[in-house]
Design an enzyme around this catalytic site. Structure first.
Site, PDB file in Angstrom:
ATOM      1  CB  SER A   1      -0.903   0.005   1.239  1.00  0.00           C
ATOM      2  OG  SER A   1      -1.805  -1.075   1.189  1.00  0.00           O
TER       3      SER A   1
ATOM      4  CG  HIS B   1     -38.062 -20.650   2.720  1.00  0.00           C
ATOM      5  ND1 HIS B   1     -39.262 -21.026   3.298  1.00  0.00           N
ATOM      6  CD2 HIS B   1     -37.471 -21.802   2.305  1.00  0.00           C
ATOM      7  CE1 HIS B   1     -39.391 -22.343   3.242  1.00  0.00           C
ATOM      8  NE2 HIS B   1     -38.311 -22.840   2.627  1.00  0.00           N
ATOM      9  CD  GLN B   2     -40.164 -11.581   4.126  1.00  0.00           C
ATOM     10  OE1 GLN B   2     -40.115 -11.684   5.347  1.00  0.00           O
ATOM     11  NE2 GLN B   2     -41.041 -10.812   3.516  1.00  0.00           N
TER      12      GLN B   2
ATOM     13  CB  ILE C   1     -28.040 -19.209  -1.244  1.00  0.00           C
ATOM     14  CG1 ILE C   1     -28.553 -17.870  -0.669  1.00  0.00           C
ATOM     15  CG2 ILE C   1     -29.091 -19.857  -2.151  1.00  0.00           C
ATOM     16  CD1 ILE C   1     -28.834 -16.786  -1.689  1.00  0.00           C
TER      17      ILE C   1
ATOM     18  N   GLY D   1     -24.561 -26.500   2.814  1.00  0.00           N
ATOM     19  CA  GLY D   1     -23.413 -27.410   2.874  1.00  0.00           C
ATOM     20  C   GLY D   1     -22.798 -27.656   1.500  1.00  0.00           C
TER      21      GLY D   1
ATOM     22  CD  GLU E   1      -5.315  -2.772 -11.152  1.00  0.00           C
ATOM     23  OE1 GLU E   1      -5.716  -1.601 -11.299  1.00  0.00           O
ATOM     24  OE2 GLU E   1      -5.242  -3.601 -12.070  1.00  0.00           O
TER      25      GLU E   1
ATOM     26  CB  THR F   1      -6.338  -2.856   0.393  1.00  0.00           C
ATOM     27  OG1 THR F   1      -6.055  -1.578   0.987  1.00  0.00           O
ATOM     28  CG2 THR F   1      -5.054  -3.675   0.312  1.00  0.00           C
ATOM     29  CB  SER F   2     -11.577  -2.574   0.534  1.00  0.00           C
ATOM     30  OG  SER F   2     -12.020  -3.403  -0.528  1.00  0.00           O
TER      31      SER F   2
END
Ligand code: CAA
Length: 390
Positions: free
Chosen positions: A132, A277-278, A336, A339, A362, A364-365
Site C-alpha cells: 500500500s 422463503h423470505q 444459499i 453445505g 490494485e 486494497t479496500s
C-alpha cells in the site's frame, strides 16, 4: 444528460465477450482453478478475436476502445473466470503508463509488439516491503551514461513469469520519498529472473510471480515520463485501471448471483423451493441491488475517463464498492447453497475465493477508503492536483 444506454457497437462488443466467456472460459474455468493451469491457449484465442490490448491506440494498430468498452469486456470475461480474465487483461495495466509517459518511438515499438507478436507485459510496482505504501519501495535505478541500471525485486506480479516487457517503478532519488521514483519500460533479458510463482487462494489460473532485476540495463529512452515523476504516473495509471477491476468484481458478483438464484429455485426445503422463503428472497434482493450499483459506479468512473476528466474519487468508489460487493455476494451465494456451497463440486466456493483478491489488488479496500476520505475532506488539494496533472 445522464444516459447509460449502450450503443449497438457496445452491445455487440459485450455479446462478443460474453460468448467468448461462455464458450472458451467457463467450460475449463473450474479445471484450470484446480490445477492452477496457465491459460495460454485462452489468451491466444482472446488475442485472435480482439479481446486483448483493447485500449491500445489505433495509430499503433490497436482497437483504441474506450474505458467503458473495456469495462463491458472485463465484466463478461470475469463472469467466465476472473483468474483467466486477469491474465487476459494484465497487458492493459502495464500499458497505461507507457501510453501516458512513453515517447512516440517507444510506444510504437511496445504496442506493435503487443498487437502483432502477442507479447505479454507486467506492471511492477509492489515490493515485499512496499505494498500500500508505494513510496517505501527499494528497487534502485542508477543513471550511467545513456542507460539506467536497475536492481531490486518486485512481488505479486501478474503474468510475471511469462511477460516479455515489464513496466518497472524504481527509486532514482532514494532520499526524496515519492518524489524520487521513476518509471521504466524494461524488455525482458537474461538479467531478469523469475524467483517465485505464488500458489494462491483464488484466481489460481492467473500467474503471480516475484521478479528480480539484477543489474538490468535500460536505455534512457525507456524512461516513462520525467525522472522522479513515476509516483504520479503510477497513481494516474491506477485511476485508469481501477474501473476495470471494479468491472471484474461485478462479473464475479453477477456469476455468483446467477448461480444462487437458479439454485434457490431448485432446492426444496420445508416442502417448497428455498426461493419461496423470505430469508432467501432478501439475500437475493440484496445481491441484485449490489450487482446493479457496482455496475453503475463502474460505468460512471469509466465514462469520466472517456470524457477526459479526472476520476480518482469515482474510480475508488467503484473499486471499493464492487470489490466489497463481490466478496459479500459470493459469501452469501455459498450460504444459499448451504453445505453444498462449501464443496468444490459446486461452483460458488471458487467464486468466493476469487472475489477476495478484488479487495486487495490494485489498492486494497482500505486504500480506496483512504483515497475517498482524502478526496472528500480535502477537495481544494484535489483541485490543485487536477490542475497539476491536467
Ligand atoms: N493522480 C495524480 N497525482 C496523484 C494522485 C492521482 N490519482 N494521487 C496522488 N497524487 C500525487 C499527489 O498530488 C502528491 O503530489 P505532490 O508530490 O505534488 O505532493 C503525490 O502524488 C503523493 O500523493 P499522496 O500524498 O496522496 O501519497 P501517499 O504516499 O499518501 O499515497 C496512496 C497515496 C493512495 C496510499 C497510494 O500510495 C496508493 O494508491 N497505494 C496503493 C498502491 C496500489 O494500489 N498498489 C497496487 C499495485 S498494482 C497491482 O496490484 C496489480 C497486480 O499485478 C497484482
Amino acid at each position: 444528460m445522464v444516459d447509460f444506454t449502450l450503443t449497438d457497437e457496445q452491445k455487440a462488443l459485450r455479446e462478443l465477450a460474453h460468448d467468448f466467456a461462455e464458450k472458451e472460459i467457463r467450460p475449463v474455468a473450474w479445471e484450470y482453478d484446480k490445477d492452477g493451469t496457465w491459460p495460454q491457449d485462452i489468451i491466444d484465442k482472446a488475442w485472435e478475436v480482439g479481446l486483448m490490448n483493447v485500449h491500445a491506440p489505433e495509430e499503433y494498430g490497436g482497437p483504441g476502445l474506450s474505458y467503458l468498452d473495456g469495462c463491458l469486456i472485463e465484466e463478461e470475461l470475469a463472469w467466465g473466470c476472473s483468474g483467466i480474465a486477469t491474465s487476459i487483461g494484465a497487458n492493459g495495466l502495464a500499458a497505461a503508463p507507457v501510453h501516458l509517459g512513453g515517447s512516440e518511438e517507444v510506444k510504437k515499438e511496445y504496442f506493435t509488439d503487443l498487437i502483432e507478436n502477442k507479447a505479454l507485459a507486467s506492471f511492477c510496482l509492489t515490493e515485499p516491503d512496499a505494498g500500500s505504501d508505494v513510496s517505501g519501495m527499494r528497487t534502485r535505478a542508477v543513471r550511467k551514461g545513456d542507460k539506467y541500471v536497475l536492481n531490486g525485486s518486485k512481488c505479486f506480479i501478474t503474468n510475471g513469469t511469462y511477460a516479455n516487457w515489464y513496466t518497472v517503478y524504481a527509486k532514482t532519488d532514494p532520499d526524496a520519498g515519492h518524489r524520487g521514483i521513476s518509471a521504466f519500460l524494461v524488455r525482458r533479458d537474461d538479467t531478469v529472473t523469475v524467483d517465485k510463482k505464488e500458489d494462491k487462494l483464488g484466481q489460481r489460473a492467473s500467474n503471480t510471480a516475484t521478479i528480480t532485476f539484477n543489474d538490468t540495463e535500460v536505455d534512457a529512452k525507456y524512461l516513462l515520463g520525467e525522472e522522479n515523476k513515476g509516483f504520479k504516473l503510477a497513481m494516474m495509471t491506477l485511476d485508469r485501471t481501477r474501473p476495470g477491476v471494479a468491472a471484474m468484481a461485478t462479473g464475479i458478483a453477477r456469476a455468483a448471483f446467477e448461480f444462487a438464484t437458479e439454485y434457490s429455485k431448485e432446492r426444496v426445503q420445508f416442502g417448497v423451493p428455498i426461493a419461496m422463503h423470505q430469508a432467501i428472497q432478501f439475500m437475493i434482493a440484496d445481491m441484485a441491488t449490489k450487482v446493479h450499483l457496482a455496475r453503475l459506479a463502474t460505468w460512471n468512473s469509466a465514462v469520466l475517463l472517456d470524457q477526459g476528466r479526472r476520476n480518482t474519487l469515482e474510480s475508488s468508489h467503484a473499486k471499493r464498492f464492487a470489490a466489497d460487493a463481490a466478496m459479500e455476494i459470493t459469501t452469501d451465494a455459498v450460504q444459499i447453497y448451504g453445505g453444498y456451497g462449501f464443496i468444490k463440486e459446486y461452483p460458488v466456493e471458487k467464486l468466493m475465493r476469487d472475489a477476495k483478491i478484488m479487495q486487495i489488488y490494485e489498492g486494497t479496500s482500505q486504500i480506496q477508503r483512504l483515497v475517498i476520505a482524502r478526496e472528500t475532506l480535502l477537495p481544494r488539494r484535489i483541485e490543485e492536483q487536477a490542475t497539476a496533472t491536467a
